[in-house]
Scaffold this active site. Sequence first.
Site, mmCIF file in Angstrom:
data_model
loop_
_atom_site.group_PDB
_atom_site.id
_atom_site.type_symbol
_atom_site.label_atom_id
_atom_site.label_comp_id
_atom_site.label_asym_id
_atom_site.label_seq_id
_atom_site.Cartn_x
_atom_site.Cartn_y
_atom_site.Cartn_z
ATOM 1 N N HIS A 274 0.968 -1.398 -0.351
ATOM 2 C CA HIS A 274 -0.131 -0.235 0.143
ATOM 3 C C HIS A 274 1.083 1.230 0.132
ATOM 4 O O HIS A 274 1.358 1.376 -0.279
ATOM 5 C CB HIS A 274 -0.721 -0.507 0.788
ATOM 6 C CG HIS A 274 -1.794 -1.498 0.879
ATOM 7 N ND1 HIS A 274 -3.385 -1.474 0.206
ATOM 8 C CD2 HIS A 274 -1.658 -2.932 1.648
ATOM 9 C CE1 HIS A 274 -3.240 -2.873 0.633
ATOM 10 N NE2 HIS A 274 -2.074 -2.693 1.689
ATOM 11 N N GLU A 289 -2.104 0.419 7.997
ATOM 12 C CA GLU A 289 -1.585 -0.815 7.351
ATOM 13 C C GLU A 289 -0.384 -0.655 6.393
ATOM 14 O O GLU A 289 0.755 -0.865 6.475
ATOM 15 C CB GLU A 289 -2.261 -1.950 6.626
ATOM 16 C CG GLU A 289 -1.426 -3.347 5.728
ATOM 17 C CD GLU A 289 -2.517 -3.721 4.539
ATOM 18 O OE1 GLU A 289 -1.540 -4.806 4.084
ATOM 19 O OE2 GLU A 289 -3.329 -3.482 4.590
ATOM 20 N N HIS A 342 2.928 -6.760 4.454
ATOM 21 C CA HIS A 342 1.484 -6.948 4.363
ATOM 22 C C HIS A 342 1.261 -6.913 5.957
ATOM 23 O O HIS A 342 1.888 -7.593 6.559
ATOM 24 C CB HIS A 342 -0.228 -7.146 3.254
ATOM 25 C CG HIS A 342 0.370 -6.807 1.992
ATOM 26 N ND1 HIS A 342 -0.491 -5.852 1.375
ATOM 27 C CD2 HIS A 342 1.240 -7.132 1.464
ATOM 28 C CE1 HIS A 342 -0.175 -5.904 0.873
ATOM 29 N NE2 HIS A 342 0.972 -6.250 -0.076
ATOM 30 N N GLU A 407 1.262 -12.239 5.447
ATOM 31 C CA GLU A 407 0.244 -11.055 6.488
ATOM 32 C C GLU A 407 0.623 -11.409 7.481
ATOM 33 O O GLU A 407 -0.004 -12.167 8.141
ATOM 34 C CB GLU A 407 -1.070 -11.797 5.874
ATOM 35 C CG GLU A 407 -1.409 -11.266 4.381
ATOM 36 C CD GLU A 407 -1.979 -10.259 3.772
ATOM 37 O OE1 GLU A 407 -2.699 -9.516 3.058
ATOM 38 O OE2 GLU A 407 -2.388 -9.195 4.980
#
Length: 445
Positions: A274, A289, A342, A407
């Site tokens: 992101h 995040e 992430h 993640e």
Amino acid sequence: MATKYKVFILVFVAAVVLTSVQVEAQGADLLVNGEEVDVNLRIVNGRTMVPLDFVNDYFGAEVEWEAGSSEGKVIHPHKVIELEIGNKIALVNSEPVPLGENVRSIDGQVMLPLRFLTGIYGGNLAWQESSKSIYYQTNQLKGVEVKDEEDTFKLIIDSNFISNYDLQLYHQPTRLVLDMHDVSFKELQETINVGSESVNRVRFSQFDFAPAIARIVVDIGNMSSYNIKEDGSNLILEVEAKEEVITSSIISTNHDLINQLRLTNKRVVIDPGHGGTDSGAIGVTGLKEKEVALDIATRVDDLLYQAGINTLMTRRDDSFISLAQRAEIANRFDADLFVSIHSNASYNSWANGLETYAHWDASQDNWALAWYVQDEILQRTDFTDHGLKAANFAVLRRTNLPAILVEAGFLSNPADEELLRSSQFRQQIAEGVVAGIKRYFAEQS
């Protein structure tokens, strides 16, 4: 009847406009660094205004403003501020900086917003209701001291107080970049030539205004590690020199040295998920995040560099990089591995833990990388293990090399979010990622 209403509305609007620029006397006191200042404060549109002479008295500026003129300059050795009466934009070193309120001439004095000064000279403002006082704590970088002791370089940075700061390691060329927020230079020395084993030189600049950011760049020579610590109002940056390896014509049987030499030929692209307008998941208390991913990825980058592995990050700041660009960066860098960092989210607040993805058409070696990273993170954290998962994510599909997407935790889970706020916990995740990468390279050799 309609005409009367129009006249009333026009009169009302005119009254509001006239009232909005009304200048009021200020009943508050101004204290600068704890000392009360004899200064004529005024309020304009809710903004506290101070005379231009205040800048000259407390910051040693040279003011050029001819009587009757609508514009003038505030001159420092390393910055020039151009002001114009009736304009709410100042030019600082020819760059526009918003003032928040127009510069005004009041009772023959040029007045400008007090808050603008914090954006130029650093520090912060505080209001104390009980005493009706405004407190301005200035924050200027007063001096730096360089100490080069055997294999350790120290840079001691003295300011009024320690505010927020960021330290980043960059490569090609290798350098440490320290940004000190809400800080300005009292006197700017642009360069200190060091010429030591670990550090070539130190550079200084006023990187930005409104907010004021003082930037210090340390050009690295031969470094094994670095550290920053706080000591009162001082920041101390330490750089350790890398020990030289003495070689001979005899072939070494030291496996650690052999593995180290193998790692120096490896290339890893680290992808913080992101960024910019894309915040990614947002935690239950607002943790983003994109911020977590960048912090962990930067730590991974630092650790890989210390291991002698060549690295490239797809972003080093809060900028937006498209998925296609991220994959293209990895392919052009001719990297050996691509690791995307992430944090997860779910509609179910109880969902938590760690999972690592590879593309569903990934090779056996690619899945081995995913397993090593997953396993090493789990050894260092209390994450719930959700195992390995396959996906068709663009960054996995478009990269022409082994690629994984980690993640790390669920921001939608209060317990995971709290863990991810911890600097120590983020470091543990980064160490797990790096240990997994090293295991992968060791198995490939």
